[in-house]
Design an enzyme around this catalytic site. Structure first.
Site, PDB file in Angstrom:
ATOM      1  N   ARG A   1      -8.515  -0.769   4.175  1.00 36.20           N
ATOM      2  CA  ARG A   1      -7.637   0.238   3.563  1.00 36.20           C
ATOM      3  C   ARG A   1      -6.289  -0.365   3.183  1.00 36.20           C
ATOM      4  NH1 ARG A   1      -6.034   4.325   7.342  1.00 36.20           N
ATOM      5  NH2 ARG A   1      -4.677   4.787   5.589  1.00 36.20           N
TER       6      ARG A   1
ATOM      7  N   ASP B   1       4.548   0.778  11.982  1.00 38.18           N
ATOM      8  CA  ASP B   1       3.361   0.100  11.448  1.00 38.18           C
ATOM      9  C   ASP B   1       3.247  -1.342  11.938  1.00 38.18           C
ATOM     10  OD1 ASP B   1       3.500   1.721   8.179  1.00 38.18           O
ATOM     11  OD2 ASP B   1       2.899   2.426  10.163  1.00 38.18           O
TER      12      ASP B   1
ATOM     13  N   LYS C   1       0.851  -1.205   0.000  1.00 34.82           N
ATOM     14  CA  LYS C   1       0.000   0.000   0.000  1.00 34.82           C
ATOM     15  C   LYS C   1       0.879   1.244   0.000  1.00 34.82           C
ATOM     16  CE  LYS C   1      -1.720   1.693   4.000  1.00 34.82           C
ATOM     17  NZ  LYS C   1      -1.398   3.120   4.198  1.00 34.82           N
ATOM     18  N   ASN C   2       1.871   1.270   0.873  1.00 39.91           N
ATOM     19  CA  ASN C   2       2.693   2.484   1.010  1.00 39.91           C
ATOM     20  C   ASN C   2       3.698   2.633  -0.116  1.00 39.91           C
ATOM     21  OD1 ASN C   2       1.190   2.979   3.229  1.00 39.91           O
ATOM     22  ND2 ASN C   2       2.747   2.342   4.708  1.00 39.91           N
TER      23      ASN C   2
ATOM     24  N   ARG D   1      -6.202  10.662   3.620  1.00 42.38           N
ATOM     25  CA  ARG D   1      -5.402  11.819   4.023  1.00 42.38           C
ATOM     26  C   ARG D   1      -4.022  11.787   3.383  1.00 42.38           C
ATOM     27  NH1 ARG D   1      -1.526  11.524   6.555  1.00 42.38           N
ATOM     28  NH2 ARG D   1      -1.485  13.699   7.120  1.00 42.38           N
TER      29      ARG D   1
ATOM     30  N   ARG E   1      -0.585  14.293  12.376  1.00 38.22           N
ATOM     31  CA  ARG E   1      -0.082  14.163  11.005  1.00 38.22           C
ATOM     32  C   ARG E   1       0.186  15.534  10.356  1.00 38.22           C
ATOM     33  NH1 ARG E   1      -1.397   8.871   9.522  1.00 38.22           N
ATOM     34  NH2 ARG E   1       0.403   8.935   8.121  1.00 38.22           N
TER      35      ARG E   1
ATOM     36  N   ILE F   1       7.173   7.373  16.939  1.00 39.79           N
ATOM     37  CA  ILE F   1       6.848   8.059  15.683  1.00 39.79           C
ATOM     38  C   ILE F   1       5.519   8.792  15.752  1.00 39.79           C
ATOM     39  CG2 ILE F   1       6.531   7.758  13.189  1.00 39.79           C
ATOM     40  CD1 ILE F   1       9.367   7.068  14.072  1.00 39.79           C
TER      41      ILE F   1
ATOM     42  N   CYS G   1      -5.493  12.114  11.784  1.00 39.29           N
ATOM     43  CA  CYS G   1      -6.217  10.850  11.595  1.00 39.29           C
ATOM     44  C   CYS G   1      -6.215  10.140  12.943  1.00 39.29           C
ATOM     45  CB  CYS G   1      -5.528  10.005  10.521  1.00 39.29           C
ATOM     46  SG  CYS G   1      -3.994   9.318  11.111  1.00 39.29           S
TER      47      CYS G   1
HETATM   48  C1  EPZ Z   1       4.124   7.006   6.052  1.00 40.04           C
HETATM   49  O1  EPZ Z   1       3.349   8.030   6.664  1.00 40.04           O
HETATM   50  C2  EPZ Z   1       3.227   5.779   5.990  1.00 40.04           C
HETATM   51  N1  EPZ Z   1       2.051   6.067   5.181  1.00 40.04           N
HETATM   52  C3  EPZ Z   1       2.794   5.382   7.408  1.00 40.04           C
HETATM   53  O2  EPZ Z   1       2.036   4.172   7.302  1.00 40.04           O
HETATM   54  C4  EPZ Z   1       4.047   5.090   8.232  1.00 40.04           C
HETATM   55  O3  EPZ Z   1       3.659   4.790   9.555  1.00 40.04           O
HETATM   56  C5  EPZ Z   1       4.955   6.322   8.226  1.00 40.04           C
HETATM   57  O4  EPZ Z   1       5.268   6.687   6.854  1.00 40.04           O
HETATM   58  C6  EPZ Z   1       6.257   6.072   8.958  1.00 40.04           C
HETATM   59  O5  EPZ Z   1       6.907   4.995   8.407  1.00 40.04           O
HETATM   60  C7  EPZ Z   1       2.155   6.020   3.825  1.00 40.04           C
HETATM   61  O6  EPZ Z   1       3.208   5.768   3.281  1.00 40.04           O
HETATM   62  C8  EPZ Z   1       0.903   6.305   3.061  1.00 40.04           C
HETATM   63  P1  EPZ Z   1       6.095  10.481   8.206  1.00 40.04           P
HETATM   64  P2  EPZ Z   1       3.897   9.560   6.683  1.00 40.04           P
HETATM   65  O7  EPZ Z   1       5.930  11.725   7.417  1.00 40.04           O
HETATM   66  O8  EPZ Z   1       4.605   9.851   5.432  1.00 40.04           O
HETATM   67  C9  EPZ Z   1       5.912  13.737  11.662  1.00 40.04           C
HETATM   68  C10 EPZ Z   1       0.187   2.775   7.636  1.00 40.04           C
HETATM   69  O9  EPZ Z   1      -0.339   2.247   8.621  1.00 40.04           O
HETATM   70  N2  EPZ Z   1       5.809  14.720  10.574  1.00 40.04           N
HETATM   71  O10 EPZ Z   1       7.384   9.727   8.121  1.00 40.04           O
HETATM   72  O11 EPZ Z   1       2.775  10.434   7.072  1.00 40.04           O
HETATM   73  C11 EPZ Z   1       4.630  12.930  11.800  1.00 40.04           C
HETATM   74  O12 EPZ Z   1       3.699  13.625  12.610  1.00 40.04           O
HETATM   75  C12 EPZ Z   1       0.638   4.217   7.692  1.00 40.04           C
HETATM   76  O13 EPZ Z   1       0.375   2.195   6.526  1.00 40.04           O
HETATM   77  C13 EPZ Z   1       5.865  16.072  10.874  1.00 40.04           C
HETATM   78  O14 EPZ Z   1       5.980  16.459  12.039  1.00 40.04           O
HETATM   79  O15 EPZ Z   1       4.936   9.456   7.888  1.00 40.04           O
HETATM   80  C14 EPZ Z   1       5.110  11.662  12.452  1.00 40.04           C
HETATM   81  O16 EPZ Z   1       5.225  11.891  13.842  1.00 40.04           O
HETATM   82  C15 EPZ Z   1       0.430   4.846   9.058  1.00 40.04           C
HETATM   83  N3  EPZ Z   1       5.754  16.980   9.874  1.00 40.04           N
HETATM   84  C16 EPZ Z   1       6.503  11.470  11.873  1.00 40.04           C
HETATM   85  O17 EPZ Z   1       6.890  12.746  11.331  1.00 40.04           O
HETATM   86  C17 EPZ Z   1       5.613  16.597   8.567  1.00 40.04           C
HETATM   87  O18 EPZ Z   1       5.543  17.470   7.676  1.00 40.04           O
HETATM   88  C18 EPZ Z   1       6.555  10.418  10.785  1.00 40.04           C
HETATM   89  O19 EPZ Z   1       5.749  10.849   9.738  1.00 40.04           O
HETATM   90  C19 EPZ Z   1       5.552  15.219   8.276  1.00 40.04           C
HETATM   91  C20 EPZ Z   1       5.661  14.293   9.292  1.00 40.04           C
END
Ligand code: EPZ
Length: 418
Positions: A398, A306, A22-23, A92, A121, A328, A116
């Site tokens: 999802r 995850d 998915k990711n 989202r 996020r 995270i 979410c």
């Molecule tokens: C991706 O989310 C994945 N989703 C998530 O999988 C996964 O948990 C995550 O990466 C971490 O590996 C998809 O790929 C669609 P991040 P993403 O930006 O990109 C903070 C699942 O279950 N952050 O690495 O949103 C954020 O709040 C999902 O498949 C900021 O502060 O993850 C979080 O604490 C859940 N500002 C941390 O970074 C930003 O601009 C990690 O977020 C962006 C992120």
């Protein structure tokens, strides 16, 4: 709302082929907007999030359809750079279209994705990076109105956190920007490598994907190509945790088994026996799991957030006490209250869960709080005494393709009720 009814206490035994990621597929579908012509993605999972991404592509004017695991996207007809609030609400992570829309049209409009179930996020890192590449972004009223009057220009960008989504948006925006982009503290997740592989196959010049420093040399044009989507390392871990907690046996068919290295050693610590030969991963669960000690979720190649819920379920029925630190996301233990209904002994203090293993869980009526918490509750139901009803399984749909069908192949007594 649909729900799963699961009859527990039977060992799983069987073989399945791991679904497409998915990711992995979501940023690839976004990348297809950048290349004018028809991109073909093979091995795509049938998921509601993938359907949501296809709806966005169609709305943008692309011809996009999924048939038997193959998604063809012809973006030559794309004529919109706006993603409606309704489409953003469906998924989202549609924010991953931002970089591609800016790269293709020099403009992008969408509602801010908002939080979410697992956390706020924020997308500050995405927006800061797009501005560094020359985008002007107005964020008033929960809307993102972005434009780059002088076009996107390469820049040096340092991420304060190796955000997966921000890294993906930067690669998508930078690959047709003018000049060179240097990205420091990039996410190292396999999905970044896969996205860069696809973009480079289309003619981009990205080097260092998978490392913390990525260099992108902007090119004028990208040409569409074919890509086989990598398999889902997170879904694979969920199925492995089912073998672990039921003391069963499972053979997974998955290319690139090395993507599972962050979790393999922990499975072995609990007494599971894992054998990897080529693309075959065999796992044999233990009659009673041993504790794995402490897990801290970290950016790749650390333990994946995850997979945190999967290991909490394993800890719930292991001998001894385990600790999980969720570094995270700020709200990723919502499934714990549901697990407690099944008899799990778990204490939560902020981002730390302390789990005292019990010998058996008991069936109960539980509600899936989010995607990975939901699938973990189904795994808990497999090793619980009696019947468990898992509600709100739309979360699970999802990210897990034909979940109950796959589990039935493994001998799980599960049925979906509308
Ligand atoms: C991706 O989310 C994945 N989703 C998530 O999988 C996964 O948990 C995550 O990466 C971490 O590996 C998809 O790929 C669609 P991040 P993403 O930006 O990109 C903070 C699942 O279950 N952050 O690495 O949103 C954020 O709040 C999902 O498949 C900021 O502060 O993850 C979080 O604490 C859940 N500002 C941390 O970074 C930003 O601009 C990690 O977020 C962006 C992120």
């Amino acid at each position: 709302m649909s729900r799963f009814v699961v009859e527990g206490s039977n060992r799983i035994d069987g073989k399945i082929r791991v679904q497409g990621s998915k990711n992995g597929v979501l940023p690839l579908l976004s990348a297809s907007v950048l290349v004018s012509g028809e991109s073909v993605f093979k091995g795509c999972p049938e998921l509601t999030d993938v359907k949501a991404a296809i709806n966005i592509l169609t709305y943008l004017g692309c011809r996009a359809e999924q048939k038997d695991g193959v998604i063809c996207v012809d973006s030559s007809g794309a004529d919109k750079f706006t993603i409606t609030e309704e489409l953003m609400r469906e998924m989202r992570s549609s924010v991953v279209f931002l970089g591609a829309l800016l790269g293709r049209f020099g403009r992008a409009e969408m509602s801010a994705p908002g939080g979410c179930e697992i956390g706020l996020r924020p997308i500050d890192l995405h927006l800061e990076a797009m501005r560094a590449l020359g985008a002007v972004i107005d964020e008033t009223g929960g809307k993102l109105v972005c434009s780059c009057p002088q076009g996107l220009k390469g820049a040096r960008i340092s991420l304060s956190f190796p955000s997966v989504g921000a890294t993906e948006n930067i690669l998508l925006a930078a690959c047709t920007a003018k000049g060179e982009t240097l990205l420091i503290n990039a996410a190292r997740e396999p999905e970044i490598i896969e996205l860069a592989d696809f973009l480079n196959a289309c003619g981009a010049k990205i080097s260092g994907a998978g490392e913390s420093v990525i260099r992108v040399e902007g090119v004028d044009k990208l040409c569409p190509c074919e890509h086989s989507v990598w398999q889902d390392r997170i879904a694979a871990t969920t199925y492995m945790s089912a073998a672990a907690v039921t003391g069963g046996r499972l053979e997974l068919e998955m290319n690139r088994p090395s993507l599972l290295l962050p979790v393999i050693e922990l499975f072995e610590k609990t007494g599971c026996v894992i054998d990897i030969k080529g693309s075959k991963i065999n796992i044999k669960g233990a009659s009673r799991l041993k504790k794995f000690g402490i897990i801290r979720t970290m950016p790749y190649p650390g333990f994946p957030t995850d997979s945190q819920a999967d290991f909490a379920v394993m800890a719930s029925v292991a001998q001894g006490t385990c600790t999980i630190v969720e570094n995270i996301f700020e709200n990723r233990f919502k499934y714990v209250s549901q697990l407690r209904k099944m008899g799990a002994q778990i204490r939560i203090e902020n981002r730390v869960a302390v789990i005292e293993g019990v010998s058996r869980l008991s069936g109960a009526n539980v509600v899936s709080p989010d995607l990975r918490g939901g699938s973990a509750l189904v795994v808990a139901a497999m090793c619980a005494d009696g019947i468990t009803v898992v509600d709100d399984i739309y979360h699970i749909d999802r990210g897990y393709e034909k979940f109950e069908e796959q589990l039935k192949i493994l001998g799980v007594k599960i049925k979906r009720e509308e």
